[in-house]
Design an enzyme around this catalytic site. Structure first.
Site, PDB file in Angstrom:
ATOM      1  N   PRO A 198      -4.833 -15.585  -1.383  1.00 13.03           N
ATOM      2  CA  PRO A 198      -5.967 -16.378  -0.825  1.00 13.03           C
ATOM      3  C   PRO A 198      -5.204 -16.983   0.583  1.00 13.03           C
ATOM      4  CG  PRO A 198      -5.800 -17.108  -3.154  1.00 13.03           C
ATOM      5  CD  PRO A 198      -4.402 -16.106  -2.672  1.00 13.03           C
TER       6      PRO A 198
ATOM      7  N   GLY B 259     -22.583   0.077  29.338  1.00  7.25           N
ATOM      8  CA  GLY B 259     -21.321   1.163  29.347  1.00  7.25           C
ATOM      9  C   GLY B 259     -19.941   0.444  29.448  1.00  7.25           C
TER      10      GLY B 259
ATOM     11  N   GLN C 179     -22.695  -4.243  23.077  1.00  7.77           N
ATOM     12  CA  GLN C 179     -23.894  -3.852  23.585  1.00  7.77           C
ATOM     13  C   GLN C 179     -24.440  -4.555  24.810  1.00  7.77           C
ATOM     14  OE1 GLN C 179     -25.357  -1.092  22.060  1.00  7.77           O
ATOM     15  NE2 GLN C 179     -27.318  -1.281  23.225  1.00  7.77           N
TER      16      GLN C 179
ATOM     17  N   GLY D 276      -7.228  -6.405   1.316  1.00 11.31           N
ATOM     18  CA  GLY D 276      -8.031  -6.331   0.278  1.00 11.31           C
ATOM     19  C   GLY D 276      -9.576  -6.042   1.042  1.00 11.31           C
TER      20      GLY D 276
ATOM     21  N   GLU E 124      -3.630 -15.262   2.876  1.00 12.71           N
ATOM     22  CA  GLU E 124      -3.734 -14.186   3.551  1.00 12.71           C
ATOM     23  C   GLU E 124      -5.040 -13.882   4.015  1.00 12.71           C
ATOM     24  OE1 GLU E 124      -1.550 -10.399   2.188  1.00 12.71           O
ATOM     25  OE2 GLU E 124      -2.392  -9.304   3.566  1.00 12.71           O
TER      26      GLU E 124
ATOM     27  N   THR F 266       0.780  -1.375   0.075  1.00 16.40           N
ATOM     28  CA  THR F 266       0.089   0.127   0.233  1.00 16.40           C
ATOM     29  C   THR F 266       0.910   1.499   0.202  1.00 16.40           C
ATOM     30  OG1 THR F 266      -1.525  -1.272   1.367  1.00 16.40           O
ATOM     31  CG2 THR F 266      -1.838   1.075   1.193  1.00 16.40           C
TER      32      THR F 266
ATOM     33  N   ARG G 187     -23.719 -10.117  35.732  1.00 17.42           N
ATOM     34  CA  ARG G 187     -24.499  -8.879  35.776  1.00 17.42           C
ATOM     35  C   ARG G 187     -25.762  -8.807  35.740  1.00 17.42           C
ATOM     36  NH1 ARG G 187     -22.966  -3.483  36.784  1.00 17.42           N
ATOM     37  NH2 ARG G 187     -24.416  -2.144  35.992  1.00 17.42           N
TER      38      ARG G 187
ATOM     39  N   PHE H 139       0.712   2.392   6.082  1.00 11.28           N
ATOM     40  CA  PHE H 139       0.067   1.246   6.710  1.00 11.28           C
ATOM     41  C   PHE H 139       0.777  -0.224   6.837  1.00 11.28           C
ATOM     42  CE2 PHE H 139      -3.826   3.525   4.546  1.00 11.28           C
ATOM     43  CZ  PHE H 139      -3.940   4.429   5.612  1.00 11.28           C
TER      44      PHE H 139
HETATM   45  C1  LIG Z   1      -3.776  -1.514  10.210  1.00 12.34           C
HETATM   46  C2  LIG Z   1      -3.574  -1.834   9.094  1.00 12.34           C
HETATM   47  C3  LIG Z   1      -2.647  -2.596   8.508  1.00 12.34           C
HETATM   48  C4  LIG Z   1      -2.259  -2.746   7.315  1.00 12.34           C
HETATM   49  N1  LIG Z   1      -1.051  -3.457   7.016  1.00 12.34           N
HETATM   50  C5  LIG Z   1      -0.498  -3.668   5.489  1.00 12.34           C
HETATM   51  C6  LIG Z   1       0.516  -4.198   5.432  1.00 12.34           C
HETATM   52  O1  LIG Z   1       1.047  -4.841   6.055  1.00 12.34           O
HETATM   53  N2  LIG Z   1       0.838  -3.882   4.113  1.00 12.34           N
HETATM   54  C7  LIG Z   1       0.252  -3.309   3.009  1.00 12.34           C
HETATM   55  O2  LIG Z   1       0.617  -3.200   1.901  1.00 12.34           O
HETATM   56  N3  LIG Z   1      -1.086  -2.821   3.309  1.00 12.34           N
HETATM   57  C8  LIG Z   1      -1.389  -2.621   4.538  1.00 12.34           C
HETATM   58  N4  LIG Z   1      -2.442  -2.160   4.990  1.00 12.34           N
HETATM   59  C9  LIG Z   1      -3.345  -1.315   3.991  1.00 12.34           C
HETATM   60  C10 LIG Z   1      -4.665  -2.148   3.643  1.00 12.34           C
HETATM   61  O3  LIG Z   1      -4.458  -3.060   2.744  1.00 12.34           O
HETATM   62  C11 LIG Z   1      -5.253  -0.950   2.685  1.00 12.34           C
HETATM   63  O4  LIG Z   1      -5.798  -0.103   3.458  1.00 12.34           O
HETATM   64  C12 LIG Z   1      -6.484  -1.330   1.800  1.00 12.34           C
HETATM   65  O5  LIG Z   1      -5.857  -2.286   0.871  1.00 12.34           O
HETATM   66  C13 LIG Z   1      -7.437  -0.472   1.340  1.00 12.34           C
HETATM   67  O6  LIG Z   1      -6.741   0.429   0.550  1.00 12.34           O
HETATM   68  P1  LIG Z   1      -6.912   2.202   0.830  1.00 12.34           P
HETATM   69  O7  LIG Z   1      -6.758   2.422   2.312  1.00 12.34           O
HETATM   70  O8  LIG Z   1      -5.963   2.819  -0.197  1.00 12.34           O
HETATM   71  O9  LIG Z   1      -8.569   2.498   0.600  1.00 12.34           O
HETATM   72  P2  LIG Z   1      -9.136   2.839  -0.560  1.00 12.34           P
HETATM   73  O10 LIG Z   1      -8.490   1.714  -1.884  1.00 12.34           O
HETATM   74  O11 LIG Z   1      -8.767   4.132  -1.200  1.00 12.34           O
HETATM   75  O12 LIG Z   1     -10.622   2.216  -0.611  1.00 12.34           O
HETATM   76  C14 LIG Z   1     -11.322   3.552  -0.179  1.00 12.34           C
HETATM   77  C15 LIG Z   1     -12.753   2.830  -0.298  1.00 12.34           C
HETATM   78  O13 LIG Z   1     -13.068   2.847  -1.554  1.00 12.34           O
HETATM   79  C16 LIG Z   1     -13.538   1.366  -1.686  1.00 12.34           C
HETATM   80  N5  LIG Z   1     -13.127   0.735  -3.218  1.00 12.34           N
HETATM   81  C17 LIG Z   1     -12.057   1.138  -3.765  1.00 12.34           C
HETATM   82  N6  LIG Z   1     -11.906   0.450  -4.913  1.00 12.34           N
HETATM   83  C18 LIG Z   1     -13.348  -0.089  -5.260  1.00 12.34           C
HETATM   84  C19 LIG Z   1     -13.764  -0.780  -6.344  1.00 12.34           C
HETATM   85  N7  LIG Z   1     -13.297  -1.241  -7.211  1.00 12.34           N
HETATM   86  N8  LIG Z   1     -15.284  -1.182  -5.834  1.00 12.34           N
HETATM   87  C20 LIG Z   1     -15.865  -0.762  -4.758  1.00 12.34           C
HETATM   88  N9  LIG Z   1     -15.279  -0.078  -3.860  1.00 12.34           N
HETATM   89  C21 LIG Z   1     -13.963   0.179  -3.925  1.00 12.34           C
HETATM   90  C22 LIG Z   1     -12.964   0.403  -0.692  1.00 12.34           C
HETATM   91  O14 LIG Z   1     -13.566  -0.543  -0.395  1.00 12.34           O
HETATM   92  C23 LIG Z   1     -12.864   1.625   0.179  1.00 12.34           C
HETATM   93  O15 LIG Z   1     -14.370   1.269   1.080  1.00 12.34           O
HETATM   94  C24 LIG Z   1      -3.056  -2.099   6.251  1.00 12.34           C
HETATM   95  C25 LIG Z   1      -4.103  -1.149   6.591  1.00 12.34           C
HETATM   96  C26 LIG Z   1      -4.269  -0.815   8.090  1.00 12.34           C
HETATM   97  C27 LIG Z   1      -5.393  -0.056   8.470  1.00 12.34           C
END
Ligand SMILES: Cc1cc2nc3c(=O)[nH]c(=O)nc-3n(C[C@H](O)[C@H](O)[C@H](O)COP(=O)(O)OP(=O)(O)OC[C@H]3O[C@@H](n4cnc5c(N)ncnc54)[C@H](O)[C@@H]3O)c2cc1C
Length: 379
Positions: free
Chosen positions: A242, A342, A338, A366, A244, A127, A270, A157
């Protein structure tokens, strides 16, 4: 109850030893690790000594040659205990397999024993600030210059990003191309030009180091191109994703089961209006509904685990599993909060942490929207 048929006495014994290790070596420190934004380095080496890192790697590469069920046990125990800071699953069952499947013999002999012992911590950097779901839009590039590549770009990320010594980096070897121009590289964090940025401040998984990474003219020996040929990156990612997604499904169901149990214990204790909260029909029905859904998810995930052991877990099925189990996990966490009232919103209660931790399961590996796309494309 539907018995789990995949696990035998050996695995039960292994589960006990993982559970004890985590109770002694991890649970007491979790709160401190949340403040630190990462777990201790020592935990990794201790786990390595006991064979809890990279258990599926062959013995000649420092593993114990165990099958994936052993990895699943570790993932389940981490999820069950809410130890969301510990990035072993990604290290052992995502990064190490890339090296095992696509690395040269020399790389396997050099890196895999270090990953298995905990001497090196690993990460995978796909990413970027401008490219998450759309990995073809990756801007990091690795351009060939003589016998090496020069890597420039940034990632965000990245799980294990602060602790990582070795990173599988997705970069364009041909920036004009999308998938066809994408390659994977093995990059050591100690190399010149490799900078670790911020440890990001997340809503949950607070003990997990999730970081920015920057590359400025990082010189990568040409032998560190995974698979030895440019343009193979997308194919390699598709092959490995897959597993992952199965991993995410395994943790989702284990976490949901744990949350259900904590909630049952809580609602029995509770009292409200002079009786235990479990005595209200709403509570009983919610618990019953969740039990049915978690049971279905357990059967689904175990069957996918079995398919994976037979090397038959296909891409759409893994996507379906990831999407459905993580949606369910979040729904269960919310219901369980829920039912705690609290107290469910108080950080000191495991359910509050589990609720916050669960949310990202629908986003990483993904997003669930992308999972549905993958499933729909297979019709
Ligand atoms: C805690 C954490 C750990 C992570 N660890 C890693 C890691 O180790 N290595 C790594 O490489 N990445 C990592 N990631 C990144 C993560 O894989 C990405 O955040 C994720 O793939 C989504 O990409 P984005 O954040 O750019 O969102 P975007 O791609 O900008 O998506 C924004 C929104 O648009 C939607 N969207 C995008 N394209 C489409 C489509 N074609 N159809 C419908 N909806 C769509 C998405 O579903 C989402 O709701 C991590 C993220 C977090 C938060």
């Amino acid at each position: 109850m539907i018995p789990r048929t995949l696990f035998d006495a050996d695995l039960d014994g292994f589960r006990d030893s993982v559970r004890k290790f985590l109770e002694q070596e991890a649970a007491p420190y979790h709160e401190q690790w949340e403040k630190d934004g990462q777990v201790s380095r020592e935990l990794w080496t201790k786990a390595g000594e006991l064979g809890f890192l990279c258990p599926t790697m062959p013995e000649e590469y420092g593993g114990v040659g165990a099958d994936f069920r052993y990895s699943a046990v570790i993932m389940e125990e981490l999820a069950r205990a809410g130890l969301s800071g510990i990035g072993w699953g990604l290290h052992s069952d995502i990064v190490a397999p890339y090296i095992l499947h696509y690395g040269s013999e020399e790389q396997k002999q050099y890196y895999l024993p270090k990953l298995a012992s905990g001497e090196m911590v690993s990460a995978i950097a796909m990413t970027e600030p401008g490219a998450g779901s759309d990995l073809q839009g990756v801007k990091s590039n690795a351009i060939k210059k003589g016998d090496h590549y020069v890597l420039n770009g940034s990632k965000t990320f990245i799980t294990n990003g602060q602790l990582a010594d070795l990173v599988v980096v997705v970069a364009k070897t041909d920036p004009k191309e999308g998938a066809k121009g994408t390659s994977l590289f093995l990059v050591e964090a100690a190399w010149e030009g490799f900078e670790k940025g911020q440890n990001l401040n997340k809503v949950g998984m607070k003990a997990q180091d999730t970081s920015e990474l920057f590359f400025q003219d990082v010189k990568i020996p040409e032998t560190h191109l995974l698979g030895g040929r440019e343009g193979q990156g997308f194919f390699q990612l598709m092959q490995e994703l897959p597993a992952e997604r199965l991993q995410v499904g395994i943790t989702a169901v284990a976490a949901a089961e744990a949350a259900w149990q904590w909630t049952l214990d809580y609602v029995k204790e509770r009292k409200a209006f002079g009786k235990p909260v479990i005595a209200f029909q709403n509570t009983r029905f919610k618990m019953a509904e969740m039990k049915a859904e978690i049971t279905a998810a357990r059967v689904f995930v175990d069957r996918c685990l079995e398919l994976h052991l037979d090397k038959k877990l296909d891409i759409p099925t893994a996507a379906m599993l990831k999407q459905w189990t993580t949606d369910l996990q979040c729904k269960v966490m919310d219901e369980c909060v829920q039912l705690h009232g609290g107290y469910g919103y108080m950080w000191e209660y495991p359910i509050a942490r589990a609720w916050a931790d669960s949310r990202v399961q629908r986003i990483y590996a993904g997003t669930n929207e992308i999972m549905k796309e993958i499933v729909a494309r297979s019709f």
